[in-house]
Design an enzyme around this catalytic site. Sequence first.
Site, PDB file in Angstrom:
ATOM      1  N   ASP A  13       0.832  -1.218   0.000  1.00  0.00           N
ATOM      2  CA  ASP A  13       0.000   0.000   0.000  1.00  0.00           C
ATOM      3  C   ASP A  13       0.863   1.264   0.000  1.00  0.00           C
ATOM      4  O   ASP A  13       1.645   1.492   0.917  1.00  0.00           O
ATOM      5  CB  ASP A  13      -0.875  -0.068   1.261  1.00  0.00           C
ATOM      6  CG  ASP A  13      -1.761   1.151   1.484  1.00  0.00           C
ATOM      7  OD1 ASP A  13      -1.813   2.031   0.611  1.00  0.00           O
ATOM      8  OD2 ASP A  13      -2.409   1.194   2.555  1.00  0.00           O
ATOM      9  N   HIS A  63      -3.989   4.337   6.669  1.00  0.00           N
ATOM     10  CA  HIS A  63      -2.909   3.866   5.797  1.00  0.00           C
ATOM     11  C   HIS A  63      -1.539   4.146   6.409  1.00  0.00           C
ATOM     12  O   HIS A  63      -1.314   5.205   7.004  1.00  0.00           O
ATOM     13  CB  HIS A  63      -2.982   4.552   4.436  1.00  0.00           C
ATOM     14  CG  HIS A  63      -4.228   4.212   3.667  1.00  0.00           C
ATOM     15  ND1 HIS A  63      -4.319   3.106   2.865  1.00  0.00           N
ATOM     16  CD2 HIS A  63      -5.429   4.824   3.602  1.00  0.00           C
ATOM     17  CE1 HIS A  63      -5.523   3.051   2.317  1.00  0.00           C
ATOM     18  NE2 HIS A  63      -6.217   4.087   2.753  1.00  0.00           N
TER      19      HIS A  63
HETATM   20 ZN   LIG Z   1      -7.868   1.121  -0.517  1.00  0.00          ZN
HETATM   21 ZN   LIG Z   2      -9.195   0.615   2.530  1.00  0.00          ZN
END
Ligand SMILES: [Zn+2]
Ligand SMILES: [Zn+2]
Length: 557
Positions: A197, A371
């Site tokens: 990510d 995130h």
């Molecule tokens: Zn995502």
């Molecule tokens: Zn997500």
Amino acid sequence: MSSPVRIAFLGGLGEIGRNCMAVEHDDRILLIDCGLMFPDPDMHGIDLVLPDFTYLRDNAERIEGCVITHGHEDHVGALQFLLRELSFPIFGSAVGLGLARHRIEEAGLLGRTQLIAVADGERRRIGPFDVEFIPVTHSVPHSHAIALHTPQGVVLHSGDFKLDLTPVDGRRTDLGRIGALASGAGGGRGIRLLMADSTNSEEHGHAPSESSVGAVLRQLFQEHADRRIITASFASHLHRIQQIMDAAIACGRVVATLGLSMKKNVRLGRELGILHVPDASLVDIDDIDQYPPGKVCIVSTGSQGEPMAALALLARGESKFVKVGEHDTVILSSHAIPGNEGNVNRVIDGLLRAGCEVVHSGIADVHASGHAQADELKTYLSIASPEWYVPIHGEYRHLVANAKLGVTMGVARDHVLLCDDGDVLQLDDDGLTVAGRIPAGYLYVDGIIGDVGQGVLRDRRLLAEEGVVVVVVTVDVTTGKVLTGPEIITRGWVYAPEAEDLLDEACDRVAAAVERALAEGVRDVEGLERDVRRAAGKFVNERTRRRPMIVPVVMEA
Ligand SMILES: [Zn+2]
Ligand SMILES: [Zn+2]
């Protein structure tokens, strides 16, 4: 020689959204996620953007299933479209499937779609694939990283994750398991390929813990003891909703949900035992007026300023459930996704004009991202120590920043690959290479069908920015005479009722051009239309310096 593993990126590399990849092994395909993207403001009339499904359609009989990392729309929102054409089972956590299920149900596809719930740490075979679901912390509960145990070693997909040491449910990203995989547990050769990510890879440091938001919320609730509190957040962020409800109930408030998805997700969270709210504290939105302002909390959707969502309706005074005013404090427990700032600002202005007090993430720490930021990615990389590294999930700049982190943390420079949507990677005994391309353009959805192409979008952009001028003229091709017209109809070029002289002049100019063409012997409709377009376009540009779409219509009598 072990058989190779191929990975095709259908979306998510170079944009936030449309996360979707196809992993191939032994001639079978396993999808990881199938998400949608929300349109840019210049994609006029487009509701959603999907991955291009051509490759999947062409290889439909080879698809074993889809595993989902979590239930966010950018990971599961395109399933309802793909499932109209293809049929395959979907694997994921109960809450991930529960969120995906709402949309699949709306599309009437639930009857023929198998949803298979997996537990944290579960490892199962899906066709030739040996798939392990590793717990990760993110802004929706029970998210997973996906480890594929292949003859080429472990391929690890990070999922959307953060390294929150004090998550609301105590369920941390399982770094221990990732470390075990890295050290070759089970006879492997470590993590062969990591795809991670990139969303927050440009943000330095470490994202704050989700539980830090709870402390700020409790304080705000105390400071506003006699005011009604309305919160807005993502409806899938059940841990945020838990912390809001806890803060409200601790001050003796009842809570009511506002917005359909909030209502559905609160029900889902309670059914799954993820969200804990006593029955007595949950009241219907219709009943809130029975309570004094200081005894109510409304938990609403619409934190991204979506014009038709509950919060925007409140801000415009159009909600049929709630009227807001001077006794209200609105907390936007969220952060505007790039592209949504304008809508969020409009909602904030509307609420302020209505007399509300507004608290947002620019004023107080009422939001924490889900995130990983740079330091978290570094920690993850140091534990996973992959042989190959491919940043995923992000705009190009995010992928580039994440690639740098890979190098910083010791992945060989030529073992970090910057890929794009459409790239097909091959992992074999010799390493990882880009081995081909598949179609991966945008599929635009307007209404319920994805048939809007670049041509339609270009026309819409032109119509929106410059308007249209339609010129209609009827000619007798045998005699070469203009019978009626030219007549000019316009929308968006000039306001016709106030521009009669200009329109008359335009008609004269076009008429002269048509007569000249006829005199020169032009008789075919296309040729005449070309001349009409040229004459009208030239006039419009000369007199107004504008470039509307010109639509010539020449009719034969
Ligand atoms: Zn995502
Ligand atoms: Zn997500």
